[in-house]
Design an enzyme around this catalytic site. Structure first.
Site, mmCIF file in Angstrom:
data_model
loop_
_atom_site.group_PDB
_atom_site.id
_atom_site.type_symbol
_atom_site.label_atom_id
_atom_site.label_comp_id
_atom_site.label_asym_id
_atom_site.label_seq_id
_atom_site.Cartn_x
_atom_site.Cartn_y
_atom_site.Cartn_z
ATOM 1 N N HIS A 20 -6.679 8.836 11.634
ATOM 2 C CA HIS A 20 -7.054 9.852 10.641
ATOM 3 C C HIS A 20 -7.895 10.959 11.254
ATOM 4 O O HIS A 20 -7.864 12.101 10.784
ATOM 5 C CB HIS A 20 -7.797 9.189 9.486
ATOM 6 C CG HIS A 20 -6.953 8.207 8.746
ATOM 7 N ND1 HIS A 20 -6.519 7.030 9.330
ATOM 8 C CD2 HIS A 20 -6.450 8.204 7.503
ATOM 9 C CE1 HIS A 20 -5.775 6.367 8.474
ATOM 10 N NE2 HIS A 20 -5.712 7.056 7.353
ATOM 11 N N GLU A 24 -4.774 5.975 -3.162
ATOM 12 C CA GLU A 24 -4.927 4.848 -2.212
ATOM 13 C C GLU A 24 -5.050 3.517 -2.927
ATOM 14 O O GLU A 24 -4.918 2.461 -2.315
ATOM 15 C CB GLU A 24 -6.155 5.080 -1.335
ATOM 16 C CG GLU A 24 -6.109 6.341 -0.507
ATOM 17 C CD GLU A 24 -4.828 6.475 0.296
ATOM 18 O OE1 GLU A 24 -4.419 7.593 0.593
ATOM 19 O OE2 GLU A 24 -4.204 5.428 0.615
ATOM 20 N N HIS A 67 1.975 4.357 -3.032
ATOM 21 C CA HIS A 67 2.040 5.816 -2.985
ATOM 22 C C HIS A 67 3.361 6.297 -3.586
ATOM 23 O O HIS A 67 3.382 7.225 -4.410
ATOM 24 C CB HIS A 67 1.952 6.311 -1.538
ATOM 25 C CG HIS A 67 0.594 6.221 -0.934
ATOM 26 N ND1 HIS A 67 -0.517 6.812 -1.475
ATOM 27 C CD2 HIS A 67 0.155 5.604 0.187
ATOM 28 C CE1 HIS A 67 -1.575 6.576 -0.724
ATOM 29 N NE2 HIS A 67 -1.192 5.840 0.290
ATOM 30 N N HIS A 112 0.838 -1.207 0.000
ATOM 31 C CA HIS A 112 0.000 0.000 0.000
ATOM 32 C C HIS A 112 0.872 1.255 0.000
ATOM 33 O O HIS A 112 0.703 2.157 -0.823
ATOM 34 C CB HIS A 112 -0.931 0.003 1.221
ATOM 35 C CG HIS A 112 -1.793 1.206 1.282
ATOM 36 N ND1 HIS A 112 -3.040 1.277 0.696
ATOM 37 C CD2 HIS A 112 -1.565 2.433 1.798
ATOM 38 C CE1 HIS A 112 -3.546 2.487 0.861
ATOM 39 N NE2 HIS A 112 -2.668 3.208 1.549
ATOM 40 N N GLU A 113 1.853 1.275 0.921
ATOM 41 C CA GLU A 113 2.710 2.471 1.031
ATOM 42 C C GLU A 113 3.593 2.619 -0.205
ATOM 43 O O GLU A 113 3.785 3.721 -0.717
ATOM 44 C CB GLU A 113 3.584 2.384 2.294
ATOM 45 C CG GLU A 113 2.829 2.323 3.609
ATOM 46 C CD GLU A 113 1.791 3.415 3.758
ATOM 47 O OE1 GLU A 113 0.794 3.187 4.448
ATOM 48 O OE2 GLU A 113 1.949 4.498 3.155
HETATM 49 C C1 LIG Z 1 -1.518 2.630 6.782
HETATM 50 C C2 LIG Z 1 -2.101 3.736 5.930
HETATM 51 N N1 LIG Z 1 -1.398 4.987 6.217
HETATM 52 C C3 LIG Z 1 -1.850 6.163 5.452
HETATM 53 C C4 LIG Z 1 -1.838 5.848 3.944
HETATM 54 O O1 LIG Z 1 -0.863 5.260 3.460
HETATM 55 O O2 LIG Z 1 -2.849 6.163 3.318
HETATM 56 C C5 LIG Z 1 -0.925 7.363 5.810
HETATM 57 C C6 LIG Z 1 -1.473 8.066 7.052
HETATM 58 C C7 LIG Z 1 -2.498 9.014 6.511
HETATM 59 C C8 LIG Z 1 -2.094 9.322 5.059
HETATM 60 N N2 LIG Z 1 -0.982 8.409 4.797
HETATM 61 C C9 LIG Z 1 -0.018 8.540 3.837
HETATM 62 O O3 LIG Z 1 0.926 7.802 3.766
HETATM 63 C C10 LIG Z 1 -0.151 9.652 2.806
HETATM 64 N N3 LIG Z 1 1.062 10.459 2.836
HETATM 65 C C11 LIG Z 1 -0.309 9.008 1.443
HETATM 66 C C12 LIG Z 1 -0.438 10.073 0.373
HETATM 67 O O4 LIG Z 1 0.586 10.564 -0.116
HETATM 68 O O5 LIG Z 1 -1.602 10.430 0.096
HETATM 69 C C13 LIG Z 1 -3.577 3.880 6.275
HETATM 70 O O6 LIG Z 1 -3.920 4.699 7.115
HETATM 71 N N4 LIG Z 1 -4.479 3.061 5.700
HETATM 72 C C14 LIG Z 1 -4.199 2.031 4.711
HETATM 73 C C15 LIG Z 1 -5.552 1.456 4.338
HETATM 74 C C16 LIG Z 1 -6.589 2.041 5.241
HETATM 75 C C17 LIG Z 1 -5.907 3.096 6.095
HETATM 76 C C18 LIG Z 1 -6.045 2.759 7.579
HETATM 77 O O7 LIG Z 1 -5.135 2.104 8.117
HETATM 78 O O8 LIG Z 1 -7.088 3.143 8.189
HETATM 79 ZN ZN LIG Z 2 -2.617 5.257 1.574
#
Ligand SMILES: C[C@H](N[C@H](C(=O)O)[C@@H]1CCCN1C(=O)[C@@H](N)CC(=O)O)C(=O)N1CCC[C@H]1C(=O)O
Ligand SMILES: [Zn+2]
Length: 634
Positions: free
Chosen positions: A490, A386, A362, A358-359
């Site tokens: 979040h 995503e 991105h 997933h990461e």
């Molecule tokens: C584990 C994942 N961490 C997020 C992601 O990777 O989306 C992180 C934290 C919030 C945004 N973020 C980013 O890395 C952004 N910089 C990406 C971008 O550049 O937009 C996550 O929160 N997930 C995965 C599936 C469901 C959700 C959860 O676990 O509830």
């Molecule tokens: Zn993500």
């Protein structure tokens, strides 16, 4: 043939507008890079000093944006001829939080920084040894929720995590909502939800989402009924009623957002192969680094980009022992076209192998659009960002692929249909279980921002949504002294969530299109079902995906979707096609077991205060009629 009508030469104003964009972008690139580096420094070492430095960098960037904005609004950009120039102005026209007066902006940054600090450093005491109070969310509580199997220990971890995280930040969150709404108003939105939804550029977007949910809800309800039965068999009738909602602490996840934690004891065919790579990963002494290399190889097999050297030098892929960090996994673009990183407290199991993909999805997107103008270095819409990694993981998680990389045994060919259903069920515990959660998170927040949900009802309205959409109930009664939404990353980090629901729909549309391209799926060939497709090594599929990723958000998202799938619309048919064999099996199984699909109202209560709850309980403990039938109304 008449000469083509020449597009009129751009006006002097448009030329000036183009120049403004170049100057703005140059200035932003420096300040953005500095802000991202300061944010990384705080997220990877949670000290007040580092929070202060991050705030300072954020204020510098916001001040620059606000000052540039005065010029921006002078340009008649809506009438500019050049489509890219016009679109770049459109994207930055509302500055978001940067329109706030500097001290309000700083206050907002501090509130979010404090909520993140509380969340990331919260500790809980051990259920069996109450003097041992150093359990963190990652890895301790996440592992406990997935593997404990003891209903009382699960209830303890569930309640105590919420006391240590959400409850502590309710006041900060209320202030965050107020200031964020001020910023939205300065951008001429009635509340923050309008600003957040602008990224989707879709009229009636909320109606579109509701329609998608209604298409997928029957599948979810079948899964819910099947899972409730297996949880009742494992934990007994006292814990899990026949027809009520499922208690949230038993689903293997702190937020009940994905249910792969209960796979082992609930899979459809216990004697057929379990499609979980974890045992082999641990048998082969997998390390986080090897998990990252495996994910990278999937991308390069499609002729997509490898991770740059700086990624391997600067990423953090294991939880450090010497300091507090934000363990919640994330991918970072430092805005200079060279520095890209992941920060993840990686565990060696299949769940985290999914998160690695997933990461890295991105980062692949960052790499593919890095030569776009800075303003276009975003996803076609946030749901696309995503979806990238998840599309890869859909191929990786197939038994066929796991065998190919040595993470699953050969299996017994005579059981291949049972193994296929076990795999479909395993994927459904992640993807189908997620749908109502991915939807309700912002249903709750949009109503909070608009004021339809007042602070005095934050928690009880949260649990009404959790019951209505997910068919869940809390393991214990709740009050408005609790703040359960604040126990989710979040919410306290002000990261919108509907992107994950959108991704859940898009990723199956994209997967289906790439599988067709790779010759791995044929709707007319029963030997090539969609759920068995593995696009690994298909350069043709990679080229199609690359064409979409390179666009960034330079074009409206229907055009990006069309580039891959041929369709300009989000639709649930990809997901429903994928899970069709499972839905049929679940319907028959639930019928066979006389399971009621759906749920009756919960008997848990949600009231204003703990005192009121105690009175209610004491009064009703004498009144034997009071079993668990009190309404959930506050
Ligand atoms: C584990 C994942 N961490 C997020 C992601 O990777 O989306 C992180 C934290 C919030 C945004 N973020 C980013 O890395 C952004 N910089 C990406 C971008 O550049 O937009 C996550 O929160 N997930 C995965 C599936 C469901 C959700 C959860 O676990 O509830
Ligand atoms: Zn993500």
């Amino acid at each position: 043939t008449p000469a083509p009508t020449p597009t009129p030469a751009p006006s002097a104003e448009e030329m000036a507008g183009k120049q403004f964009l170049e100057d703005f972008t140059r200035g932003m690139a420096t300040l953005l890079n500095r802000y991202k580096l300061a944010s990384w420094a705080y997220a990877s070492n949670l000290t007040d000093h580092n929070m202060q430095l991050q705030l300072q960098a954020a204020v510098e960037m916001a001040t620059y944006q606000k000052q540039q904005w005065q010029q921006l609004v002078q340009f008649p950009w809506r009438s500019f001829q050049n489509r890219d120039t016009r679109r770049q102005f459109e994207v930055i026209a509302d500055l978001g939080m940067a329109t706030l007066p500097p001290e309000r902006f700083q206050q907002l940054g501090r509130l979010i920084g404090q909520m993140q600090g509380t969340y990331s450093t919260a500790k809980v005491c051990d259920y069996h040894n109450r003097t041992k109070c150093n359990l963190s969310l990652e890895p301790e509580l996440v592992q406990l929720l997935a593997h404990s199997g003891d209903a009382d220990e699960l209830r303890h971890a569930w309640v105590e995590w919420r006391r240590a995280s959400g409850e502590k930040v309710r006041g900060l969150f209320e202030q965050y909502v107020a200031i964020s709404n001020e910023a939205a108003a300065l951008n001429n939105y009635t509340d923050l939800s309008g600003l957040w939804l602008k990224a989707y550029e879709t009229p009636n977007f909320r109606e579109e989402l509701q329609r998608l949910w209604e298409q997928m809800q029957p599948l979810y309800q079948q899964l819910h009924a099947y899972v409730r039965r297996h949880l009742r068999m494992r934990y007994g009738d006292a814990e899990v009623t026949q027809q009520g909602p499922i208690p949230a602490h038993l689903l293997g996840n702190m937020w009940s957002q994905t249910w792969e934690g209960i796979y082992q004891f609930s899979k459809p065919f216990p004697n057929a192969q379990a499609t979980d790579a974890t045992p082999k990963m641990q048998e082969q002494n997998y390390t986080p680094l090897r998990m990252f290399r495996l994910a990278e190889e999937f991308f390069t097999s499609l002729n997509l980009s490898a991770m740059p050297r700086v990624f391997w030098e600067r990423s953090i892929i294991e939880k450090p022992a010497d300091r507090e960090i934000v363990c919640h996994a994330s991918a970072w673009d430092f805005g200079d076209g060279q520095d890209f990183r992941i920060k993840q407290c990686t565990r060696v199991d299949m769940k985290d192998l999914y998160v690695v993909h997933h990461e890295m999805g991105h980062v692949q997107y960052f790499l593919q659009y890095k030569d776009q103008p800075l303003i276009f270095r975003r996803g076609a819409n946030p749901g696309f960002h995503e979806a990238v990694g998840d599309v890869m993981a859909l191929s990786v998680s197939t038994p066929k692929h796991l065998r190919k990389v040595g993470l699953l045994g050969a299996g017994d060919a005579s059981q291949s249909s049972q193994t296929a259903l076990n795999h479909l069920y395993h994927t459904a515990l992640q993807k189908v279980a997620f749908l109502p959660f991915g939807y309700l998170m912002d249903l709750w927040r949009w109503d909070v921002f608009s004021g339809r949900i007042a602070p005095s009802e934050y928690n009880c309205r949260w649990w009404r949504l959790r019951e209505e959409y997910q068919g869940l109930e809390p393991p214990v009664d709740r009050t408005e002294e609790d703040f359960d939404p604040g126990a989710k990353y979040h919410i306290i980090s002000s990261v919108p969530y509907i992107r994950y629901f959108v991704s859940s729909v898009l990723q199956f549309q994209i997967h289906r299109a790439l599988c067709l391209e790779a010759g791995e799926f044929d709707p007319n060939d029963a030997n090539k079902p969609l759920h068995n497709c593995d696009i690994h090594g298909s350069v043709a599929a990679g080229e199609k995906l690359k064409a979409m990723l390179r666009l960034g958000n330079s074009r409206p998202w229907p055009e990006a979707l069309e580039a891959v799938t041929g369709s300009r619309h989000m639709d649930a048919s990809g997901l429903l096609d994928y899970f069709r064999p499972l839905k049929q099996w679940l319907e028959e199984e639930n019928q066979r077991n006389g399971e009621n699909v759906g749920w009756v109202p919960s008997t848990r209560v949600c009231v204003a205060t703990r005192e009121e709850l105690a009175i209610l309980r004491s009064r009703n403990s004498t009144d034997s009629a009071f079993t668990r039938t009190a309404s959930t109304e506050p």
